[in-house]
Design an enzyme around this catalytic site. Structure first.
Site, PDB file in Angstrom:
ATOM      1  N   ASN A 114     -10.032   0.124  -0.770  1.00 23.68           N
ATOM      2  CA  ASN A 114      -8.578   0.191  -0.656  1.00 23.68           C
ATOM      3  C   ASN A 114      -7.966  -0.417  -1.918  1.00 23.68           C
ATOM      4  OD1 ASN A 114      -5.878  -0.144  -0.067  1.00 23.68           O
ATOM      5  ND2 ASN A 114      -6.213  -0.999   1.982  1.00 23.68           N
ATOM      6  N   CYS A 137       0.809  -1.226   0.000  1.00 20.46           N
ATOM      7  CA  CYS A 137       0.000   0.000   0.000  1.00 20.46           C
ATOM      8  C   CYS A 137       0.843   1.277   0.000  1.00 20.46           C
ATOM      9  CB  CYS A 137      -0.970   0.007   1.178  1.00 20.46           C
ATOM     10  SG  CYS A 137      -2.167  -1.318   1.069  1.00 20.46           S
ATOM     11  N   HIS A 152      -3.181   7.556   1.770  1.00 19.13           N
ATOM     12  CA  HIS A 152      -3.567   6.231   1.278  1.00 19.13           C
ATOM     13  C   HIS A 152      -4.978   5.958   1.781  1.00 19.13           C
ATOM     14  CE1 HIS A 152      -3.905   2.066   0.496  1.00 19.13           C
ATOM     15  NE2 HIS A 152      -3.702   1.676   1.741  1.00 19.13           N
TER      16      HIS A 152
HETATM   17  O1  UT7 Z   1      -3.925  -0.661   3.346  1.00 18.79           O
HETATM   18  C1  UT7 Z   1      -3.103  -1.470   4.103  1.00 18.79           C
HETATM   19  C2  UT7 Z   1      -3.371  -1.426   5.493  1.00 18.79           C
HETATM   20  N1  UT7 Z   1      -4.659  -1.948   5.882  1.00 18.79           N
HETATM   21  C3  UT7 Z   1      -5.386  -1.253   6.717  1.00 18.79           C
HETATM   22  O2  UT7 Z   1      -5.038  -0.135   7.002  1.00 18.79           O
HETATM   23  C4  UT7 Z   1      -6.573  -1.880   7.398  1.00 18.79           C
HETATM   24  C5  UT7 Z   1      -6.521  -1.604   8.870  1.00 18.79           C
HETATM   25  N2  UT7 Z   1      -7.595  -2.162   9.643  1.00 18.79           N
HETATM   26  C6  UT7 Z   1      -8.888  -1.790   9.514  1.00 18.79           C
HETATM   27  O3  UT7 Z   1      -9.201  -0.990   8.660  1.00 18.79           O
HETATM   28  C7  UT7 Z   1      -9.912  -2.353  10.477  1.00 18.79           C
HETATM   29  O4  UT7 Z   1      -9.255  -3.025  11.524  1.00 18.79           O
HETATM   30  C8  UT7 Z   1     -10.939  -3.304   9.794  1.00 18.79           C
HETATM   31  C9  UT7 Z   1     -11.868  -2.509   8.909  1.00 18.79           C
HETATM   32  C10 UT7 Z   1     -10.215  -4.353   8.996  1.00 18.79           C
HETATM   33  C11 UT7 Z   1     -11.785  -4.002  10.863  1.00 18.79           C
HETATM   34  O5  UT7 Z   1     -12.415  -3.049  11.695  1.00 18.79           O
HETATM   35  P1  UT7 Z   1     -12.409  -3.244  13.285  1.00 18.79           P
HETATM   36  O6  UT7 Z   1     -13.199  -2.148  13.857  1.00 18.79           O
HETATM   37  O7  UT7 Z   1     -10.971  -3.382  13.700  1.00 18.79           O
HETATM   38  O8  UT7 Z   1     -13.232  -4.575  13.464  1.00 18.79           O
HETATM   39  P2  UT7 Z   1     -12.781  -5.970  14.118  1.00 18.79           P
HETATM   40  O9  UT7 Z   1     -11.761  -6.641  13.256  1.00 18.79           O
HETATM   41  O10 UT7 Z   1     -12.448  -5.747  15.552  1.00 18.79           O
HETATM   42  O11 UT7 Z   1     -14.127  -6.769  14.053  1.00 18.79           O
HETATM   43  C12 UT7 Z   1     -15.257  -6.405  14.839  1.00 18.79           C
HETATM   44  C13 UT7 Z   1     -16.382  -7.389  14.606  1.00 18.79           C
HETATM   45  C14 UT7 Z   1     -15.958  -8.843  14.760  1.00 18.79           C
HETATM   46  O12 UT7 Z   1     -17.016  -9.529  15.355  1.00 18.79           O
HETATM   47  P3  UT7 Z   1     -16.974  -9.913  16.928  1.00 18.79           P
HETATM   48  O13 UT7 Z   1     -15.736 -10.747  17.108  1.00 18.79           O
HETATM   49  O14 UT7 Z   1     -16.900  -8.595  17.632  1.00 18.79           O
HETATM   50  O15 UT7 Z   1     -18.246 -10.654  17.131  1.00 18.79           O
HETATM   51  C15 UT7 Z   1     -15.806  -9.310  13.337  1.00 18.79           C
HETATM   52  O16 UT7 Z   1     -16.013 -10.687  13.193  1.00 18.79           O
HETATM   53  O17 UT7 Z   1     -16.853  -7.249  13.255  1.00 18.79           O
HETATM   54  C16 UT7 Z   1     -16.886  -8.536  12.631  1.00 18.79           C
HETATM   55  N3  UT7 Z   1     -16.637  -8.360  11.211  1.00 18.79           N
HETATM   56  C17 UT7 Z   1     -17.608  -8.114  10.314  1.00 18.79           C
HETATM   57  N4  UT7 Z   1     -18.952  -8.003  10.452  1.00 18.79           N
HETATM   58  C18 UT7 Z   1     -19.655  -7.737   9.336  1.00 18.79           C
HETATM   59  C19 UT7 Z   1     -15.445  -8.367  10.556  1.00 18.79           C
HETATM   60  N5  UT7 Z   1     -15.632  -8.141   9.257  1.00 18.79           N
HETATM   61  C20 UT7 Z   1     -16.970  -7.980   9.066  1.00 18.79           C
HETATM   62  C21 UT7 Z   1     -17.764  -7.720   7.944  1.00 18.79           C
HETATM   63  N6  UT7 Z   1     -19.094  -7.604   8.135  1.00 18.79           N
HETATM   64  N7  UT7 Z   1     -17.247  -7.565   6.724  1.00 18.79           N
END
Ligand code: UT7
Length: 323
Positions: free
Chosen positions: A280, A113, A250
């Site tokens: 992204n 990225c 980015h």
């Molecule tokens: O470009 C290169 C670098 N990449 C990035 O910068 C990405 C960095 N990270 C992020 O943008 C975020 O961490 C994410 C968007 C990937 C995830 O957001 P988050 O607020 O950190 O969510 P999480 O991973 O803590 O997940 C929260 C909940 C989980 O459920 P439980 O365990 O709380 O029951 C996940 O299973 O959301 C659930 N979840 C989803 N639910 C619906 C994860 N993905 C999804 C989804 N739809 N697509």
């Protein structure tokens, strides 16, 4: 002092577009979750046979037309991608051939990225050293090909696309009033492979593999590293956030962009956001956003533009450009 001055910018997006509602038909997700957690509303996806080099060539053609120059005056192509057409040769050489260029040099850089910041820095150093006169700097990706379409935690986040800028070596005074790239900063820390990687590759598995990410960990590092690299750029240039007309980060996640801007005291009205429309697109996201904001009239000649990115590796970096 030689400066790498922007002559033009262009971009290309595949026609096929998947909305969050479309994603909800593929994995267990909702529009609400995706918008709230990422700001993404849709993403473009390359169709069968539409390769990274094809997207890159279209973006390069648009940038050349915007610059009003002939492809054959380009003597350097630096292309950032993590999703090349082939393991080898480089995608840059495929673009070079498609543009009908037979002189100069073309190669890929790989910083995921952060790829466009790395490519721009590389081209800038070639131009400043007198090793080339006119460069095409391209970011192009088809991340849809390396996604695990059964993994809702990653497949909803990414999209395909390409963006390009044309740079020309010109004489400057060596001050912040010069046109062109004013300073660049690159960093990496290879201890973090397990947080964001593809579980395949020619040497390790002889397969292409799929993207794997510990989102929360990447998020945490992103805000810290991005703030650090932007502060470094401010310090080097002797400026503050108030001197910059446009921040073009980015486009990974709206929440990362907002948190970084807040930490740095950047006015949200001066931040270019395209993640809602493109998702992204990895190395393509910054040149896509630059081209969109240039062509819709937000970025104007003479504006001070700051780009920053963070990605797999980890890699991160920033660049300050007088457009
Ligand atoms: O470009 C290169 C670098 N990449 C990035 O910068 C990405 C960095 N990270 C992020 O943008 C975020 O961490 C994410 C968007 C990937 C995830 O957001 P988050 O607020 O950190 O969510 P999480 O991973 O803590 O997940 C929260 C909940 C989980 O459920 P439980 O365990 O709380 O029951 C996940 O299973 O959301 C659930 N979840 C989803 N639910 C619906 C994860 N993905 C999804 C989804 N739809 N697509």
């Amino acid at each position: 002092m030689r400066r790498s001055v922007v002559l033009g910018a262009g971009h290309f997006l595949p026609e096929k577009c998947l909305t969050n509602a479309d994603m909800a038909l593929i994995v267990d997700t909702t529009d609400e979750w995706i918008v709230e957690r990422t700001g993404i509303r849709q993403r473009h996806i390359a169709s069968e046979g539409e390769t990274t080099s094809m997207l890159a060539t279209r973006a390069a053609q648009a940038a050349l037309a915007d610059a009003g120059i002939d492809a054959n005056s380009i003597d350097l192509i630096v292309l950032a991608t993590a999703t090349p057409d082939h393991t080898f040769p480089s995608t840059a050489t495929q673009v070079q051939a498609a543009l009908g260029i037979t002189g100069g040099a073309a190669f890929d850089v790989h910083a995921v990225c952060s790829g466009f910041v790395y490519a721009l820095t590389t081209a800038d150093n070639f131009l400043k050293a007198g090793s080339a006169q006119r460069a095409l700097v391209i970011g192009a990706e088809t991340f849809s090909r390396i996604l695990d379409w059964t993994d809702r935690t990653t497949c909803v986040l990414f999209g395909d696309g390409a963006g390009a800028v044309v740079l020309e070596a010109q004489d400057g005074q060596g001050t912040n009033a010069d046109s062109g790239v004013l300073c660049t900063h690159l960093r990496s820390d290879g201890r973090h492979l397990d947080k964001l990687y593809v579980d395949g590759g020619p040497s390790a598995t002889k397969t292409t593999g799929h993207l794997r990410m510990e989102g929360k960990e990447v998020f945490r590092h992103a805000v810290t590293n991005l703030a650090e690299t932007v502060e470094e750029a401010f310090k080097r240039a002797g400026i503050t956030a108030a001197d910059v007309q446009w921040f073009v980060p980015h486009q990974a996640n709206r929440r990362i962009i907002d948190a970084t801007a807040k930490k740095l005291g950047i006015d949200p009205a001066h931040v270019v956001i395209t993640v809602d429309q493109h998702g992204n697109t990895s190395a393509a996201s910054i040149p896509l956003a630059l081209s969109v904001a240039w062509h819709d009239g937000r970025i104007r000649k003479g504006d001070l533009v700051l780009i920053e990115a963070m990605g797999g590796g980890f890699t991160w970096g920033s660049a300050l450009i007088r457009w």
